[in-house]
Design a protein around this motif. Structure first.
Motif, PDB file in Angstrom:
ATOM      1  N   SER A 242       0.821  -1.211   0.000  1.00 59.35           N
ATOM      2  CA  SER A 242       0.000   0.000   0.000  1.00 59.35           C
ATOM      3  C   SER A 242       0.852   1.257   0.000  1.00 59.35           C
ATOM      4  N   SER A 243       0.589   2.151  -0.944  1.00 62.66           N
ATOM      5  CA  SER A 243       1.336   3.417  -0.923  1.00 62.66           C
ATOM      6  C   SER A 243       0.645   4.435  -0.023  1.00 62.66           C
ATOM      7  N   HIS A 244      -0.494   4.054   0.594  1.00 60.86           N
ATOM      8  CA  HIS A 244      -1.114   4.930   1.600  1.00 60.86           C
ATOM      9  C   HIS A 244      -0.352   4.862   2.913  1.00 60.86           C
TER      10      HIS A 244
ATOM     11  N   SER B  49       0.618  -1.192 -22.970  1.00 59.49           N
ATOM     12  CA  SER B  49      -0.480  -0.216 -23.040  1.00 59.49           C
ATOM     13  C   SER B  49       0.029   1.201 -23.314  1.00 59.49           C
ATOM     14  N   ASP B  50       1.316   1.352 -23.603  1.00 57.29           N
ATOM     15  CA  ASP B  50       1.914   2.673 -23.800  1.00 57.29           C
ATOM     16  C   ASP B  50       1.568   3.584 -22.621  1.00 57.29           C
ATOM     17  N   ALA B  51       1.704   3.045 -21.405  1.00 60.18           N
ATOM     18  CA  ALA B  51       1.546   3.809 -20.157  1.00 60.18           C
ATOM     19  C   ALA B  51       0.098   4.186 -19.826  1.00 60.18           C
ATOM     20  N   ALA B  52      -0.881   3.620 -20.556  1.00 58.66           N
ATOM     21  CA  ALA B  52      -2.284   3.817 -20.134  1.00 58.66           C
ATOM     22  C   ALA B  52      -2.450   3.248 -18.726  1.00 58.66           C
ATOM     23  N   PHE B  53      -1.777   2.153 -18.452  1.00 55.60           N
ATOM     24  CA  PHE B  53      -1.600   1.636 -17.092  1.00 55.60           C
ATOM     25  C   PHE B  53      -0.167   1.978 -16.694  1.00 55.60           C
ATOM     26  N   HIS B  54      -0.016   2.662 -15.554  1.00 61.31           N
ATOM     27  CA  HIS B  54       1.326   3.112 -15.149  1.00 61.31           C
ATOM     28  C   HIS B  54       1.417   3.052 -13.621  1.00 61.31           C
ATOM     29  N   MET B  55       2.420   2.329 -13.121  1.00 64.29           N
ATOM     30  CA  MET B  55       2.514   2.088 -11.676  1.00 64.29           C
ATOM     31  C   MET B  55       3.298   3.163 -10.931  1.00 64.29           C
ATOM     32  N   GLY B  56       3.637   4.256 -11.629  1.00 62.10           N
ATOM     33  CA  GLY B  56       4.472   5.290 -10.997  1.00 62.10           C
ATOM     34  C   GLY B  56       3.758   6.602 -10.750  1.00 62.10           C
ATOM     35  N   LEU B  57       2.432   6.570 -10.642  1.00 62.86           N
ATOM     36  CA  LEU B  57       1.684   7.833 -10.646  1.00 62.86           C
ATOM     37  C   LEU B  57       1.342   8.401  -9.276  1.00 62.86           C
ATOM     38  N   ARG B  58       2.010   7.929  -8.208  1.00 61.09           N
ATOM     39  CA  ARG B  58       1.640   8.391  -6.869  1.00 61.09           C
ATOM     40  C   ARG B  58       1.570   9.924  -6.754  1.00 61.09           C
ATOM     41  N   PRO B  59       2.594  10.671  -7.225  1.00 64.18           N
ATOM     42  CA  PRO B  59       2.512  12.133  -7.064  1.00 64.18           C
ATOM     43  C   PRO B  59       1.319  12.750  -7.792  1.00 64.18           C
ATOM     44  N   LEU B  60       0.934  12.177  -8.932  1.00 63.03           N
ATOM     45  CA  LEU B  60      -0.221  12.698  -9.664  1.00 63.03           C
ATOM     46  C   LEU B  60      -1.521  12.377  -8.923  1.00 63.03           C
ATOM     47  N   VAL B  61      -1.572  11.176  -8.333  1.00 64.20           N
ATOM     48  CA  VAL B  61      -2.748  10.786  -7.532  1.00 64.20           C
ATOM     49  C   VAL B  61      -2.891  11.738  -6.336  1.00 64.20           C
ATOM     50  N   VAL B  62      -1.767  12.063  -5.707  1.00 67.04           N
ATOM     51  CA  VAL B  62      -1.781  12.981  -4.560  1.00 67.04           C
ATOM     52  C   VAL B  62      -2.186  14.383  -5.012  1.00 67.04           C
ATOM     53  N   LEU B  63      -1.645  14.810  -6.159  1.00 68.33           N
ATOM     54  CA  LEU B  63      -1.970  16.142  -6.700  1.00 68.33           C
ATOM     55  C   LEU B  63      -3.472  16.282  -6.935  1.00 68.33           C
ATOM     56  N   TRP B  64      -4.084  15.246  -7.489  1.00 67.36           N
ATOM     57  CA  TRP B  64      -5.531  15.294  -7.746  1.00 67.36           C
ATOM     58  C   TRP B  64      -6.343  15.101  -6.470  1.00 67.36           C
ATOM     59  N   GLY B  65      -5.683  14.618  -5.408  1.00 70.38           N
ATOM     60  CA  GLY B  65      -6.368  14.469  -4.122  1.00 70.38           C
ATOM     61  C   GLY B  65      -7.110  13.160  -3.966  1.00 70.38           C
ATOM     62  N   PHE B  66      -6.942  12.238  -4.932  1.00 73.64           N
ATOM     63  CA  PHE B  66      -7.675  10.983  -4.813  1.00 73.64           C
ATOM     64  C   PHE B  66      -7.073  10.056  -3.758  1.00 73.64           C
ATOM     65  N   SER B  67      -5.969  10.498  -3.131  1.00 81.68           N
ATOM     66  CA  SER B  67      -5.394   9.715  -2.039  1.00 81.68           C
ATOM     67  C   SER B  67      -6.077  10.064  -0.723  1.00 81.68           C
ATOM     68  N   GLN B  68      -6.845  11.163  -0.705  1.00 81.42           N
ATOM     69  CA  GLN B  68      -7.413  11.605   0.575  1.00 81.42           C
ATOM     70  C   GLN B  68      -8.872  11.176   0.726  1.00 81.42           C
ATOM     71  N   GLU B  69      -9.333  11.193   1.952  1.00 79.62           N
ATOM     72  CA  GLU B  69     -10.690  10.763   2.289  1.00 79.62           C
ATOM     73  C   GLU B  69     -11.408  11.917   2.958  1.00 79.62           C
ATOM     74  N   PRO B  70     -12.546  12.422   2.463  1.00 78.45           N
ATOM     75  CA  PRO B  70     -13.146  12.019   1.186  1.00 78.45           C
ATOM     76  C   PRO B  70     -12.385  12.623   0.016  1.00 78.45           C
ATOM     77  N   PRO B  71     -12.652  12.166  -1.209  1.00 80.70           N
ATOM     78  CA  PRO B  71     -11.994  12.759  -2.376  1.00 80.70           C
ATOM     79  C   PRO B  71     -12.358  14.241  -2.483  1.00 80.70           C
ATOM     80  N   PRO B  72     -11.585  15.030  -3.227  1.00 79.92           N
ATOM     81  CA  PRO B  72     -11.813  16.485  -3.304  1.00 79.92           C
ATOM     82  C   PRO B  72     -13.081  16.796  -4.088  1.00 79.92           C
ATOM     83  N   SER B  73     -13.411  18.077  -4.193  1.00 79.94           N
ATOM     84  CA  SER B  73     -14.615  18.453  -4.928  1.00 79.94           C
ATOM     85  C   SER B  73     -14.301  19.303  -6.152  1.00 79.94           C
ATOM     86  N   GLN B  74     -13.018  19.607  -6.361  1.00 80.70           N
ATOM     87  CA  GLN B  74     -12.649  20.325  -7.587  1.00 80.70           C
ATOM     88  C   GLN B  74     -11.232  19.978  -8.013  1.00 80.70           C
TER      89      GLN B  74
END
Ligand code: ADP
Ligand code: MG
Ligand code: MG
Length: 314
Positions: free
Chosen positions: A32-34, A72-97
């Motif tokens: 888990s990267s959480h 998949s030419d990176a359509a699936f990519h296992m290195g996206l943690r910083p982007l996931v954090v940037l979008w806020g999908f790592s937090q609970e609840p997810p963001p609203s914008q």
């Protein structure tokens, strides 16, 4: 997560299911990267551009995942943690914008041209695995493959313990063997927009779009835009990200279910398909023998690979 078995008495079931749940817990602790204390959490805290030792089991998973990442030419990519954090999908609840456009542009400046080299793996002479992350745009996030792997490991535990009829369900990600006491296992795929089916009543999460019946071993994993998401200015933003745009997958898929040789592969492929057109997705599946999918758009448009096992119900 739930584990159903048939043909066992209560204490046999408890022992087998308990061992399988513990195995899934072990994998979560490792991957888990959480968690800062997991192997991937520690790696994400270490400097970029240097080689680091890696747990062998994690390294083996990454190597298999890399086959999907490259195909998949990176359509699936296992290195996206910083982007996931940037979008806020790592937090609970997810963001609203969405995050500021400049922040995404900054990520893309670091990431563009490096998606293929983002994660590098090598073996030392002693046979140990090492990993190098290219730059700060990348950090391990196994959220799109580790649950499938955990299901596979849990199923192997059950089989080792002599169980021959079992179904593991981890939030709709499924692996089944045998049958349900003589009857086929019957699996429903959740409707991604239940309010379209019953507009007059509150959304019923149990509304299903498709059903699969099986008495032969089956792995089926679903990705969608309806579990971790927010709607903003008329657009849906969800937790499957496209590293080529730095934003959530925008192909319009509300739900994609993939069947494959194991749940790990089905998990990785279903996430990849969220970022691909139907034609590109079908072409990707054809590189993996036995892989098949069912695609559903919010407007009801749908597709099914010829060898997908299951039927639409709506
Ligand atoms: P679920 O969380 O429902 O199992 P997925 O298997 O599609 O859904 O995994 C989504 C998760 O994987 C995200 O929450 C994020 O952590 C990570 N992720 C997001 N985009 C990608 C991508 N393009 N490739 C691989 N992993 C991704
Ligand atoms: Mg996945
Ligand atoms: Mg998944």
């Amino acid at each position: 997560m739930s584990i159903s078995t048939f043909g066992l008495n209560q204490s046999e079931h408890a022992a087998a299911a308990g061992a399988a749940f513990r195995e899934m817990g072990r994998i979560e602790t490792l991957m888990s990267s959480h968690r800062d204390d997991s192997a991937s959490g520690r790696l994400n805290a270490a400097p970029r551009g240097a080689w680091h030792p890696l747990d062998g089991e994690l390294g083996a998973l990454l190597e298999r995942g890399m086959a999907v990442q490259q195909a998949s030419d990176a359509a699936f990519h296992m290195g996206l943690r910083p982007l996931v954090v940037l979008w806020g999908f790592s937090q609970e609840p997810p963001p609203s914008q969405p995050p500021p456009m400049e922040a995404i542009a900054q990520w893309r400046t670091l990431a563009d041209g490096h998606l293929q080299a983002a994660i590098q793996l090598r073996k030392t002479d002693a046979g140990d695995t090492e990993i190098r992350l290219e730059n700060a745009a990348f950090g391990l996030d196994l959220g799109a493959i580790a649950k499938g792997y955990a299901i596979d490991r849990a199923m192997h535990k059950l089989l080792d313990l002599g169980v021959s009829n079992a179904l593991i369900n981890a939030g709709g990600d499924i692996r089944a063997v045998g049958n349900k006491g003589g009857a086929p296992w019957r699996i429903g795929v959740r409707h991604p927009r239940p309010q379209q089916v019953h507009p007059q009543v509150p959304p019923n999460p149990e509304t299903v779009v498709a059903a699969v019946e099986t008495t032969t071993p089956l792995s089926m994993v679903t990705s969608g835009d309806y579990e971790r998401f927010f709607d903003y200015e008329g657009r849906r933003y969800h937790h499957v990200l496209d590293p080529h745009s730095g934003a959530p997958a925008a192909q319009g898929w509300a739900s994609i279910s993939v069947q494959a040789a194991n749940a790990e592969l089905a998990d990785a492929l279903s996430t990849a398909l969220m970022n691909l057109s139907h034609a590109a997705g079908q072409a990707l599946l054809e590189k993996f023998p036995g892989a098949a999918a069912m695609w559903y758009r919010a407007d009801g448009e749908r597709y099914k690979s010829p060898d997908f096992q299951g039927e639409w119900l709506i």
